[in-house]
Scaffold this motif. Sequence first.
Motif, PDB file in Angstrom:
ATOM      1  N   GLU A   1      -0.044   9.590  26.888  1.00  0.00           N
ATOM      2  CA  GLU A   1       0.701  10.604  27.626  1.00  0.00           C
ATOM      3  C   GLU A   1       0.971  10.101  29.035  1.00  0.00           C
ATOM      4  O   GLU A   1       0.118   9.453  29.650  1.00  0.00           O
TER       5      GLU A   1
ATOM      6  N   GLU B   1       4.339  13.878  29.385  1.00  0.00           N
ATOM      7  CA  GLU B   1       5.183  13.587  28.233  1.00  0.00           C
ATOM      8  C   GLU B   1       4.390  12.747  27.232  1.00  0.00           C
ATOM      9  O   GLU B   1       3.828  11.716  27.586  1.00  0.00           O
TER      10      GLU B   1
ATOM     11  N   PHE C   1       3.783  10.308  23.980  1.00  0.00           N
ATOM     12  CA  PHE C   1       4.460   9.207  23.299  1.00  0.00           C
ATOM     13  C   PHE C   1       3.717   8.872  22.006  1.00  0.00           C
ATOM     14  O   PHE C   1       2.493   8.911  21.957  1.00  0.00           O
TER      15      PHE C   1
ATOM     16  N   SER D   1       9.184   8.918  22.422  1.00  0.00           N
ATOM     17  CA  SER D   1       8.774  10.135  23.114  1.00  0.00           C
ATOM     18  C   SER D   1       8.835  11.341  22.189  1.00  0.00           C
ATOM     19  O   SER D   1       9.684  11.433  21.301  1.00  0.00           O
ATOM     20  N   GLU D   2       7.939  12.292  22.443  1.00  0.00           N
ATOM     21  CA  GLU D   2       7.964  13.550  21.697  1.00  0.00           C
ATOM     22  C   GLU D   2       9.276  14.294  21.918  1.00  0.00           C
ATOM     23  O   GLU D   2       9.724  15.061  21.061  1.00  0.00           O
ATOM     24  N   ARG D   3       9.933  14.028  23.040  1.00  0.00           N
ATOM     25  CA  ARG D   3      11.191  14.699  23.340  1.00  0.00           C
ATOM     26  C   ARG D   3      12.335  14.174  22.478  1.00  0.00           C
ATOM     27  O   ARG D   3      13.337  14.844  22.284  1.00  0.00           O
TER      28      ARG D   3
END
Length: 214
Positions: free
Chosen positions: A26, A30, A32, A54-56
């Motif tokens: 992290e 954010e 990862f 990335s989780e995004r």
Amino acid sequence: MTDKVIDTNLVSVIGEVCSPLSFSHEMYGEGFYSLDVKVPRLSEYNDVLPITISERILMGENIKCGTKLKVEGQLRSYNKYVNGKNKLVITVFARDMEVFEEEEIKNPNQVFLDGYICKEPVYRSTPFGREITDMLIAVNRPYNKSDYIPCIAWGRNARFSEKLKVGDHIKIWGRAQSREYQKKLNEENVITKVAYEVSISKMEIGDNNNKLKE
């Protein structure tokens, strides 16, 4: 919306997920994740490449073994402390990702790097007479950071790059590859390890107006 890609470091790979998605780290809140993608070569061999994402970007996608992905981003490097030594770790850092459903893949593995020679090139030849030059290329990032990417040139590119010096500006095109090799621990024990590098298909010398960052 993804960040703008820095055009000195571009990678695009299409392949099949061959490992479970696992949490990596992290940063600034954010998360990862990491996974491996099996990317076909023109031969029957496959390169198995590590991906950091990335989780995004994942956004709830059901990514599992067998899922075919197209990943675009950059080759990144970082140092990992292993058994008392620093190890250079290479990963494909995803800037964008999509589930890929097309059957025909023309160019599943493409890399472009615009950087600087940061270690004296090492020229060698294989027992079968193939000429090879190993290089380490530093690609500058913003905020005074750099990625250090191992690269390998063949044939006439090997002969040409043998003469390059530390600090020379170079642009290369090629593909990211995984390569197994044997490491002898002692007289009785040998282990198989994996190296990641860029196999160069085309290269050109740039101007040296910009400098290698320390």
